[in-house]
Design a protein around this motif. Structure first.
Motif, PDB file in Angstrom:
ATOM      1  N   MET A 189      43.367  40.706  44.589  1.00 63.02           N
ATOM      2  CA  MET A 189      43.373  41.072  43.171  1.00 63.02           C
ATOM      3  C   MET A 189      42.371  40.232  42.386  1.00 63.02           C
ATOM      4  O   MET A 189      41.696  40.727  41.482  1.00 63.02           O
ATOM      5  N   SER A 236      38.556  41.339  40.586  1.00 58.80           N
ATOM      6  CA  SER A 236      38.578  41.174  39.136  1.00 58.80           C
ATOM      7  C   SER A 236      37.329  40.465  38.639  1.00 58.80           C
ATOM      8  O   SER A 236      36.445  40.085  39.419  1.00 58.80           O
ATOM      9  N   TYR A 257      37.287  37.600  37.718  1.00 61.24           N
ATOM     10  CA  TYR A 257      37.451  36.178  38.026  1.00 61.24           C
ATOM     11  C   TYR A 257      36.939  35.810  39.418  1.00 61.24           C
ATOM     12  O   TYR A 257      37.069  34.657  39.848  1.00 61.24           O
ATOM     13  N   LYS A 258      36.366  36.749  40.125  1.00 53.81           N
ATOM     14  CA  LYS A 258      35.935  36.507  41.500  1.00 53.81           C
ATOM     15  C   LYS A 258      35.010  35.302  41.605  1.00 53.81           C
ATOM     16  O   LYS A 258      35.245  34.390  42.414  1.00 53.81           O
ATOM     17  N   ASP A 289      45.986  36.521  33.036  1.00 49.45           N
ATOM     18  CA  ASP A 289      46.151  37.896  33.506  1.00 49.45           C
ATOM     19  C   ASP A 289      46.867  37.986  34.851  1.00 49.45           C
ATOM     20  O   ASP A 289      47.554  38.974  35.124  1.00 49.45           O
ATOM     21  N   LEU A 290      46.700  36.984  35.684  1.00 50.49           N
ATOM     22  CA  LEU A 290      47.254  37.026  37.041  1.00 50.49           C
ATOM     23  C   LEU A 290      48.009  35.726  37.334  1.00 50.49           C
ATOM     24  O   LEU A 290      47.551  34.884  38.106  1.00 50.49           O
TER      25      LEU A 290
END
Length: 541
Positions: free
Chosen positions: A157, A161, A163-164, A448-449
């Protein structure tokens, strides 16, 4: 124990000797049999007047539908095919007894390779019926690259995203810092604790390496890949697969599915209810998901912005029974009395404290070392602790099986640990900078995660969890984890657990007679010297 009353023909003995360790004795071990046959055989054994060897001959070897010769006498591929053909028969046997404990009669060894440290903890949390061994951060360097990449879990995930790049850059920086500090810290510690005369180079280097890696493990992110070997029975694996499959992290779902597929080749009858679409698995997953969702909604009202940060472990005794000493004393007397438990307790209440102490003394006075297990009576004293300590300590202490525990989500909100060996050196700034960069990344991703963001948290950051444990299990934990060869940080937690119980109940002090309260520098050195002596002795034999 004498010899068996069973009589076998010469032909039957020739058959049986392949599958049992003794044809005459009353105590023997099964051998050369697949787990499904052993489990089914023991299931029938519990409701048969026959001895196990006779039962094996009559109900297994002689029955054509068992395909016994094919299953027990050929290679693994043919064996798996034969088991598959005979599966309905085995399932009927196992289902016919309607007891979940039948699942404990089949077992398997499974390897979990390249799983994250987060996943490893979820696997180890399923404690009863399974025995895990995990790759050690103390003896193994984690700075190696595979295909020019450090070994950490690329959480799907996050990797899909925005944020990778932040995630990979942060993890790489943590590993770079870990790698760059190894040789420098080794030089510093070697200078402070030089090799003494009479100590072999091998023992010294092993202890030195353990000390260095103990200090630096805090830089490893929770995404770090590790390997595990787990031995367990079918009931354990069925529960583990169902539990992992019901949790929301994608890695755990993948492990659940792959574990089922692997174990289905070895103990299919024992894990069939954990198949992804089996009704038992579906109803369990529904229960767990709904329960977690409802609880999370309620818990939101209890959340607070925390400034509760600490750089050293903190242990708090939350709850214990006021009458714990009396309960233990009564339980010590119970098997030797003919009175009900409540009657024994009532009589003890009227006795002076020195008499209670004299009874408790019988539980420790003859113990000569920590491996002498105390009587079950100690389990009548129960304690609940809340612990805040770095994730590395949690990983070490979480593995203890005989206790109830649970944790909060891993975060960067509770402070972090800096080893004393790094403080005041030029390495301190690099170490702290790496941790602070990880916190910045965590705070960004967690918006977010929140669950997936745990993977980026370095092991130096603190986590909060609880232990609900009885005195007997706590005695074992404190005496084991306070030994000089243990990690300095978790030794302190073990010592604090002990201190708090003794403060609350001084009557229990002597039950902790083998807790080690000394400080140690190269803590593994004595153990490495012992290991070398053992190896030298073996080489002479």
């Amino acid at each position: 124990m004498g010899t068996t009353s069973e009589k076998f023909t010469e032909q039957e003995e020739e058959l049986l000797q392949n599958y049992v360790t003794s044809l005459k004795g009353n105590i023997f071990v099964l051998k050369n049999l697949p787990e499904v046959i052993k489990g089914a055989l023991f299931s029938r054994y519990s409701r048969s007047t026959l001895g196990l060897r006779s039962l094996l001959l009559k109900d297994f070897i002689a029955k054509e539908e068992m395909l016994f010769n094919e299953i027990s006498g050929k290679g693994p591929e043919n064996q798996a095919l034969a088991i598959s053909k005979a599966q309905n028969f085995y399932d009927r046997i196992l289902d016919g007894y309607g007891d979940d404990s039948i699942g404990e009669l089949g077992s398997a060894h499974i390897a979990f390779e390249n799983v994250s440290m987060i996943a490893a903890k979820y696997i180890e949390d399923a404690r009863i019926g399974g025995s895990p061994l995990e790759k050690s951060t103390r003896y193994v360097y984690f700075d190696q690259k595979i295909n020019d990449e450090y070994a950490y879990y690329k959480e799907p995930m996050i990797m899909a995203s925005a944020y990778k790049e932040l995630y990979t850059k942060t993890c790489n920086h943590l590993f770079d810092t870990y790698s760059s500090l190894i040789s420098r810290l080794t030089t510093v510690i070697a200078k402070d604790f030089p090799q003494e005369e009479g100590i072999s180079k091998g023992a010294y280097n092993a202890a030195l390496r353990a000390k260095v890696l103990d200090c630096l493990r805090g830089l490893l992110p929770a995404s770090t890949l590790t390997n595990m070997g787990v031995f367990g029975n079918g009931r354990f694996f069925e529960g583990l697969i169902q539990k992992l499959g019901a949790l929301s992290l994608g890695e755990l779902s993948d492990i659940s599915r792959e574990s089922y597929e692997a174990l289905s080749h070895v103990i299919p009858s024992f894990v069939r209810r954990s198949e992804e679409n089996h009704r038992h698995n579906l109803t369990y997953k529904n229960f767990m998901c709904n329960m977690i969702e409802d609880t999370v909604d309620i818990a939101a009202a209890f959340n607070v912005e925390t400034s509760d940060k600490t750089s050293s472990p903190r242990v708090k005794l939350v709850r214990s029974s006021e009458n714990a000493p009396l309960d233990v004393a009564a339980a010590l007397l119970f098997p030797h009395c003919n009175a009900p438990m409540e009657t024994i307790k009532e009589k003890l209440k009227s006795r002076p404290s020195n008499e209670i102490h004299a009874i408790l003394e019988k539980g420790w006075t003859h113990r000569k070392n920590r491996r002498h297990k105390s009587p079950r009576a100690l389990e009548h004293a129960v304690f609940t602790f809340e612990i805040t300590a770095d994730y590395g300590i949690y990983r070490d202490l979480q593995r203890h099986r005989m206790l109830t525990q649970d944790k909060q989500l891993l975060s960067c909100n509770l402070g972090y640990f800096v080893p004393e060996e790094i403080k005041g050196t030029e390495m301190e700034k690099e170490y702290i900078d790496a941790l602070e960069q990880a916190k910045t990344a965590f705070d960004t991703i967690a918006k977010d995660l929140p669950e997936e963001a745990q993977y980026i948290v370095p092991m130096a950051y603190n986590i909060r969890w609880y232990f609900h444990v009885n005195l007997r299990a706590l005695q074992w934990l404190c005496e084991l984890r306070s030994q000089p060869q243990g990690h300095t940080s978790y030794r302190k937690v073990a010592q604090d657990l002990c201190h708090q119980v003794i403060t609350a109940h001084p009557e229990f002090k002597e039950f902790f007679g083998f807790v080690n309260f000394d400080g140690h520098t190269l803590g593994r050195l004595d153990q490495e010297i012992k290991n070398e002596k053992k190896q030298a002795l073996k080489s002479k034999l």
